[in-house]
Design a protein around this motif. Structure first.
Motif, short mmCIF file in Angstrom:
data_model
loop_
_atom_site.label_atom_id
_atom_site.label_comp_id
_atom_site.label_asym_id
_atom_site.label_seq_id
_atom_site.Cartn_x
_atom_site.Cartn_y
_atom_site.Cartn_z
N UNK A 856 24.43 63.02 -26.83
CA UNK A 856 23.80 63.46 -25.59
C UNK A 856 22.66 64.45 -25.85
N UNK A 857 22.78 65.30 -26.88
CA UNK A 857 21.65 66.17 -27.23
C UNK A 857 20.43 65.33 -27.58
N UNK A 858 20.64 64.30 -28.38
CA UNK A 858 19.53 63.46 -28.80
C UNK A 858 18.95 62.67 -27.63
N UNK A 859 19.79 62.23 -26.71
CA UNK A 859 19.28 61.53 -25.53
C UNK A 859 18.42 62.46 -24.68
N UNK A 860 18.84 63.72 -24.54
CA UNK A 860 18.03 64.69 -23.79
C UNK A 860 16.69 64.91 -24.46
N UNK A 861 16.69 65.06 -25.77
CA UNK A 861 15.44 65.25 -26.50
C UNK A 861 14.59 63.98 -26.43
N UNK A 862 15.22 62.84 -26.52
CA UNK A 862 14.51 61.57 -26.50
C UNK A 862 13.76 61.38 -25.18
N UNK A 864 12.99 63.84 -22.86
CA UNK A 864 12.02 64.91 -22.59
C UNK A 864 10.79 64.80 -23.47
N UNK A 865 10.89 64.11 -24.62
CA UNK A 865 9.75 63.96 -25.51
C UNK A 865 9.18 62.54 -25.49
N UNK A 866 9.58 61.73 -24.51
CA UNK A 866 9.08 60.36 -24.38
C UNK A 866 9.27 59.60 -25.69
N UNK A 867 10.54 59.45 -26.06
CA UNK A 867 10.93 58.76 -27.30
C UNK A 867 10.30 59.42 -28.52
N UNK A 868 10.32 60.76 -28.54
CA UNK A 868 9.87 61.58 -29.67
C UNK A 868 8.37 61.46 -29.93
N UNK A 869 7.61 60.97 -28.94
CA UNK A 869 6.16 60.86 -29.13
C UNK A 869 5.42 62.12 -28.68
#
Length: 999
Positions: A856-862, A864-869
Motif C-alpha cells: 500500500x505504501x508503494x501504491x500511494x507513491x505510485x 501520487x507520482x504518476x507511476x514514478x514519472x
C-alpha cells in the motif's frame, strides 16, 4: 583570478594575480574588466554575494530604521549609512546591471535573503529610501522618476516570480552558505528564515499584482533601464551620493510591457486563473512578435518556446503553427466533442495522440452519459469505442474492455461503425497492420457468432484479400452453416416409435403447477398458476407452498389481515419473490413484481396501508440497487429517490399513518447520508438509534465542507462509537447524548450501537463521510494503542479528542479490524485515494503485516507520482521511515539501504547497519545489480566497497565500484542532467519494488 575562497584574505598564500574584495572599492575600473572575462573566477554572482555578505557584518550594518520626520536613512544608533556600506551596495548593483537585471540568473544563483538585500539596495540608491521588504510602501507609479519606476517594477516582478518558483520547487534548492544577521553560524541559512520570508511574500502578493497592472495601464511612459555606467562609485572626496541617471538606456514600451505581461501570465497560470492568464499571454504574444530578435533586447527575457507553451495551455492561437492532433483533441473536448470523430479517424492513420488520452476520452464520455452530466448523440460513444479498438489493433496493443459485448449488443449498427473505422485505415495500412486486422476479425467472428459478420467480409474484396484460403473457407462455413452432416433421424420427430398416452393424476398436476409457481418470476404467469391452483381447493394457503417464502413481520401482518382470498396469496407470494430477486441482485424484475402488487391493490381497492408499505418496499429496492451499482448510478432518478426517502422518514413524525419498518428507515438514512443531505439528517428528531450516528457524521461533514473545520466540532459520533466499543456494563446507565434509554443495560446498548455502526459503515459511499469515519476510527486506535512510533496517520485527526478514559477496557484489536474493513471498502470504490492508501499501509504496519504495508505504501507513491514519472510529493515522503522498517522486518536489507537515501537527511548509521545486517539480502547477481544501480549516495557506496572487501565478496565490491565510477563520470554534467539521472534511478528502484510487492 584564483579560487573564490581567496576573496577572504589570509586563508592561503596570495598570488600576485589575486584581486581582493576591497580593491574593487579602491579601483572601480577593475570590476568591469574582471566580470567581462569569458569565464571569470569568481563569477559575477559570486562577487555580488561577497559584497553583500561583507556589507551585512553586524558591526558595520546595524538594524536599519527610517526617520519619519526627515525621511533619512539611519541606523538604530542614529547614524547614517557609512560610505563603505553604500559603496558595496553600488558594486552589487553594478554587477546586477552588467547581468542586465536578469531575474532568472539572480534567482538561481543568489540565496533568497540575498535577493531581498539586493532589491532593498536598489530601492535605496534609486529612490533614496530604505524600505522593509517584503512590504514596501506604495508609490504612485504615474509620478515617480524613471529610475525609481524601474526599481519598483523589478521588485514587484521578482515578488510574483518568487511565489511561482516556490510553488514549482517544493524542495528548497541547496544554496551556498552565507552570513545572515542574528544567526550565530555564518555558513548556514535557516529554512525557517526562508519560509518566513515566503509566507510574508504570499500575504502581500495582491499589492504587487495591483502595481504591475497599474504600470501596464500607463499611457505616457518612457521606460528606461539602469546600466553599468549609471552607478557612480564613491571615493574619499565624495560628500554626497549621486548617480548619473543620464546614462540610463531607453527601451521600447513593447519590450517593457511584454516582460510584465509574461510574468503575470506565469503567475495566473500557477493559480489556475485561466481567464486572466489568457489575457496576459495574448498580450505578451502580440508584443513579443513586434520585438524582432531577442539578442538585441536589453530588458525582456521572454523565452519563445515557453511563450508558445503558454499559448497552447490557454488556447491562444499562434500564427504559422498548425495545432497538433493532441491539441485538437483537447480543444474538441472543451467544445463539447465537436468534430471528435474526424480527429480520431485522422489519428488512426497518423497515430499521434497517446492512447491514454483516447482511453480517458472514452471513459469520460461513458461516465458522463451514465451520470447524465453530458448530452451527446446516442451513438457517439459506440463510434469512439470502434475507433479506439481499431487504433489498438493496429498498434498491436492488448485489447482490454468489453468492446465485443458492446458491438454484439449494437447488432448491425455496431458492425457499420466497426467496418467504417477499418475502411478509414485499410488503404494506408502496412502488411503487419493488415495481418493484425485480419487476426482480430477472425477472433471477433468466433467470439460473437453474428451471422451478418462473415457475410460482410465475403461481400468486400478489400476484406477478402486480408485472409488466406483456409481462413476464407472458415468464414464461408460461418456464413452458410453446413447441415449435411446431421442425420435425418435428428431432423424430424418420426422415429418409428409408437406414442404412449399417459393419464396424469390430480396430485401430479397440482405438483407441476406448484413447481412452476416456485420457479416463475413473471407476475402474469404467477397469476394464472394461482388461479388454476385456487380452482383445486386445498386446506393450506398457497403462500405456504414454499417453506422459504418469508416476509418481515410488519408486511406479513398487513397481508394476513386481508380476507382469505386470491389477493392474499398473490400479494404474499410476489413480495416473497421480490426478496428472492433482490438477493439475486435482479432489481429490475423485483420492481416489476412490486408494481404488479400495487396495480392489484388499486384495481381491487385493497388495504391503503399495504399500498403505502409497498411504496416503501420500492424505495428499499431502489436504494439496494443504488448501493450495488455505485458509482454507475443509472438505476433510478436520484433526486426523486432522495425526496421519496425524506417523505418516508417524515412519516415517522405523523401519528395517523403507518410507520416504516426499521430496515427501511435505516437504509433511507444511510442513502441520504451518501447523498450529502447533511442539513436534513442533522435536523431530524433523534427518536431512533440509527438517526444518531448518521446525524453525528452529518454535522461533522457540514463542519468540514462549509467551515473547513474551523468551528468547534461535534462529539456525538465520537461518543456513540466509544459506547459501542466501550467496556460492557450490566447495570443500567443514565441517558447521555445518546438516545438510548436509561432502562437499557450497557451491554445491550453497546451491542445495538455496534450493530448500527457496522451497518452504516458497510454502506457508506460518500467520500467526505468515509473520510470522517476513517479519521474517527484512526484516532480511537491511536489513543488506545498509545505508542507514538506506531501511530496511524489520517486526515481530520484534529477533529477528535486526544484522550479516552479507561483505555485499558477498550478492545484495540477490534477497533483495528473495523478500521481495516472500512478502509478495504473505501479503497474498493476509491482505489486511487492516496491518503486512504497511506492509512491502510500504516495500519498494516502497526498490525505487523509488513508485506501488505509495503504494497500500500508503494501504491500511494505510485499514484501520487504518476507511476514514478514525477517527483514524489513532500506529503508522502514521511512514509520512507516505515518502508525502511518494513524491509528490515522482511530481511530485505539492500532495499532498506537504498531507501535510506530518500530521507530528507541521509541516515548513514541506519544505512550502514542495514547494509551490514545480512550477507544474503539479495541472493542473485541480477537483483544486486538492479538495486546497486539505484544507489547514488557516494558515502554509502564507499561503505559498501569497504564492507565487501572485508567479507571477500568480490562480485559485490566490483559492482559498487562500477556504480560509483558511473556517478563520478556523470558529475561533469549540468545540474538538470544530473537531476534527471537521479529521477531515473529513483523510478527504476520503485518499479523494482512494485514488481515485488504490488504486481
Amino acid at each position: 583570478m584564483m579560487d573564490v575562497d581567496l576573496l577572504r584574505p589570509g586563508t592561503v598564500p596570495i598570488s600576485p594575480d589575486t584581486i581582493l574584495w576591497f580593491e574593487f572599492l579602491l579601483n572601480p575600473s577593475l570590476l568591469e574588466k574582471h566580470i567581462s572575462k569569458p569565464s571569470p573566477d569568481p563569477s559575477a554572482t559570486d562577487l555580488m554575494i561577497k559584497f553583500m555578505s561583507i556589507n551585512s557584518d553586524p558591526k558595520d550594518n546595524d538594524i536599519r530604521i527610517i526617520d519619519s520626520e526627515t525621511n533619512e536613512s539611519r541606523l538604530n544608533n542614529g547614524k547614517k549609512l557609512s560610505h563603505k556600506s553604500v559603496a558595496l551596495k553600488i558594486l552589487s548593483l553594478k554587477v546586477g546591471a552588467f547581468l542586465k537585471w536578469d531575474l532568472d540568473i539572480l534567482e538561481k544563483k543568489l540565496p533568497l535573503p540575498m535577493q531581498l538585500t539586493f532589491l532593498q539596495d536598489l530601492y535605496y540608491i534609486t529612490g533614496d529610501v530604505i524600505v522593509e521588504i517584503p512590504n514596501p510602501p506604495d508609490y504612485p507609479v504615474e509620478t515617480v522618476t524613471d529610475e525609481f519606476l524601474f526599481a519598483i517594477v523589478l521588485y514587484h516582478r521578482w515578488h510574483i516570480r518568487a511565489i511561482v518558483n516556490r510553488s514549482l520547487n517544493n524542495k528548497q534548492i541547496k544554496q551556498q552558505f552565507i552570513h545572515i544577521p542574528g544567526i550565530q553560524e555564518p555558513t548556514y541559512v535557516s529554512p525557517a528564515y526562508v519560509d518566513d520570508i515566503l509566507r510574508k511574500l504570499e500575504i502581500n502578493i495582491h499589492n504587487s499584482l495591483e502595481v504591475l497592472n497599474a504600470v501596464l495601464n500607463l499611457k505616457d511612459i518612457n521606460p528606461k533601464v539602469l546600466t553599468f555606467d549609471t552607478f557612480q562609485m564613491l571615493n574619499e572626496d565624495t560628500l554626497e551620493i549621486k548617480q548619473n541617471w543620464n546614462n540610463m538606456k531607453s527601451i521600447s514600451v513593447d519590450e517593457f510591457k511584454c516582460q510584465i505581461h509574461y510574468d503575470l501570465a506565469t503567475f495566473y497560470l500557477l493559480r489556475e486563473e485561466y481567464k486572466e492568464a489568457k489575457y496576459h499571454v495574448s498580450q505578451a504574444k502580440n508584443l513579443f512578435s513586434k520585438l524582432g530578435t531577442t539578442d538585441t533586447l536589453l530588458y525582456c527575457r521572454v523565452q519563445k518556446n515557453n511563450l508558445h507553451g503558454y499559448c497552447l495551455a490557454t488556447n491562444v492561437q499562434i500564427e504559422g503553427i498548425k495545432p497538433t492532433l493532441t491539441q485538437r483533441l483537447h480543444n474538441s473536448i472543451k467544445e463539447q466533442y465537436t468534430n471528435i470523430i474526424d480527429i480520431l479517424k485522422e489519428d488512426n492513420i497518423t497515430r499521434e495522440i497517446p492512447t491514454v488520452y483516447r482511453d480517458n476520452l472514452e471513459l469520460d464520455i461513458q461516465g458522463g452519459l451514465v451520470n447524465k452530466k453530458i448530452f451527446v448523440s446516442r451513438d457517439l460513444l459506440l463510434k469512439i469505442q470502434c475507433l479506439n479498438l481499431v487504433r489498438k489493433i493496429i498498434d498491436g496493443d492488448v485489447v482490454q474492455g468489453n468492446y465485443i459485448t458492446e458491438l454484439k449488443n449494437a447488432n448491425s449498427k455496431g458492425l457499420d461503425y466497426l467496418f467504417d473505422a477499418i475502411d478509414n485505415v485499410l488503404i494506408n495500412s502496412t502488411i503487419i497492420h493488415k495481418q493484425r486486422i485480419s487476426r482480430y476479425l477472425m477472433y471477433f467472428m468466433i467470439m460473437t457468432d453474428m451471422p451478418d459478420f462473415p457475410l460482410r467480409i465475403l461481400s468486400n474484396d478489400n476484406y477478402k484479400s486480408l485472409f488466406n484460403d483456409d481462413d476464407l473457407n472458415e468464414i464461408k462455413k460461418q456464413a452458410t452453416p453446413d447441415t449435411d452432416d446431421i442425420p435425418d433421424l435428428l431432423l424430424n420427430n418420426n422415429w418409428g416409435v409408437t406414442l404412449v398416452t399417459y393419464t396424469k393424476s390430480h396430485a401430479f398436476n397440482r405438483f407441476e403447477l406448484e413447481k412452476k409457481l416456485i420457479l416463475s418470476y413473471d407476475p402474469i404467469e404467477i397469476r394464472d398458476i394461482l388461479i388454476k391452483l385456487d380452482g383445486n381447493s386445498s386446506i393450506n394457503p398457497l403462500w405456504k407452498t414454499n417453506c422459504r417464502w418469508d416476509l418481515p413481520i410488519p408486511l406479513q401482518s398487513v397481508i394476513m389481515s386481508l380476507p382469505r382470498s386470491f389477493q392474499q396469496d398473490y400479494s404474499y407470494i410476489l413480495l416473497a419473490k421480490t426478496r428472492e430477486l433482490v438477493t439475486l441482485k435482479n432489481f429490475d424484475n423485483a420492481r416489476l413484481l412490486l408494481n404488479a402488487i400495487e396495480q392489484e391493490i388499486k384495481h381491487n381497492r385493497l388495504s391503503i396501508k399495504l399500498s403505502i408499505m409497498i411504496n416503501w418496499e420500492l424505495i428499499l429496492v431502489d436504494i439496494w440497487h443504488y448501493l450495488n451499482v455505485w458509482p454507475l448510478i443509472d438505476c433510478c432518478d436520484i433526486k426523486k429517490l432522495t425526496e421519496r426517502c425524506k417523505e418516508c422518514l417524515d412519516s415517522l413524525q405523523s401519528t395517523d399513518q403507518p410507520i416504516p419498518r426499521q430496515e427501511i428507515i435505516e437504509n433511507c438514512t444511510i442513502f441520504l447520508l451518501n447523498m450529502c443531505e447533511w442539513d436534513y439528517l442533522s435536523g431530524l428528531e433523534k427518536r431512533w438509534n440509527h438517526y444518531e450516528f448518521a446525524a453525528g457524521l452529518s454535522i461533522l461533514c457540514q463542519d468540514v465542507v462549509k467551515y473547513k473545520g474551523t468551528r468547534k466540532f461535534s462529539r456525538e459520533a465520537w461518543d456513540i462509537v466509544l459506547l459501542a466499543f466501550g467496556p460492557n456494563r450490566e447495570q443500567p446507565q443514565k441517558r447521555t447524548s445518546s438516545s438510548i434509554s436509561s432502562g437499557t443495560s450497557g451491554n445491550s446498548a453497546a451491542k445495538d450501537m455496534l450493530t448500527i455502526i457496522t451497518s452504516t459503515l458497510s454502506r457508506l459511499r460518500e467520500p467526505t463521510a468515509l473520510n470522517i469515519a476513517i479519521s474517527l476510527l484512526t484516532r480511537i486506535h491511536n489513543v488506545l494503542r498509545d505508542e507514538q512510533t506506531l501511530e496511524v496517520y489520517s486526515q481530520y485527526l484534529v477533529l477528535w479528542p486526544a484522550s479516552i478514559p479507561n483505555t485499558n477496557s477498550f478492545p484495540v484489536r477490534t477497533v483495528a479490524e473495523f478500521l481495516l474493513q472500512l478502509l478495504t471498502q473505501a479503497l474498493k470504490y476509491y482505489p486511487t485515494n492516496v491518503c486512504w492508501l497511506r492509512v491502510m499501509a500504516d495500519l498494516n504496519f502497526v498490525l505487523g503485516y509488513y508485506e501488505s504495508a509495503m504494497k500500500y505504501y508503494l501504491e500511494a507513491i505510485m499514484i501520487s507520482s504518476d507511476l514514478f514519472s514525477l517527483p514524489i510529493p513532500r506529503t508522502i515522503q514521511p512514509v520512507f521511515w516505515r518502508m525502511i522498517k518494513c524491509c528490515a522486518h522482511l530481511q530485505c536489507y539492500t532495499q532498506a539501504t537504498v531507501l535510506c537515501q530518500f530521507l530528507e537527511e541521509v541516515n548513514y548509521s541506519l544505512a550502514f547497519k542495514m547494509a551490514s545486517s545480512d550477507q544474503k539480502s539479495c541472493a542473485t547477481a541480477d537483483a544486486m545489480d538492479a538495486y546497486y544501480h539505484c544507489i547514488w549516495d557516494t558515502t554509502i557506496l564507499e561503505y559498501l566497497i569497504n564492507l565487501h572487501s572485508k567479507r571477500g565478496e568480490h562480485h559485490r565490491k566490483q559492482l559498487a565500484i562500477k556504480v560509483i565510477g558511473l556517478l563520478e563520470l556523470n558529475s561533469n554534467n549540468n545540474e538538470e542532467i544530473q537531476r534527471e539521472a537521479a529521477n531515473i534511478r529513483k523510478a527504476r528502484f520503485f518499479r523494482a519494488l512494485a514488481k515485488q510487492y504490488v504486481y
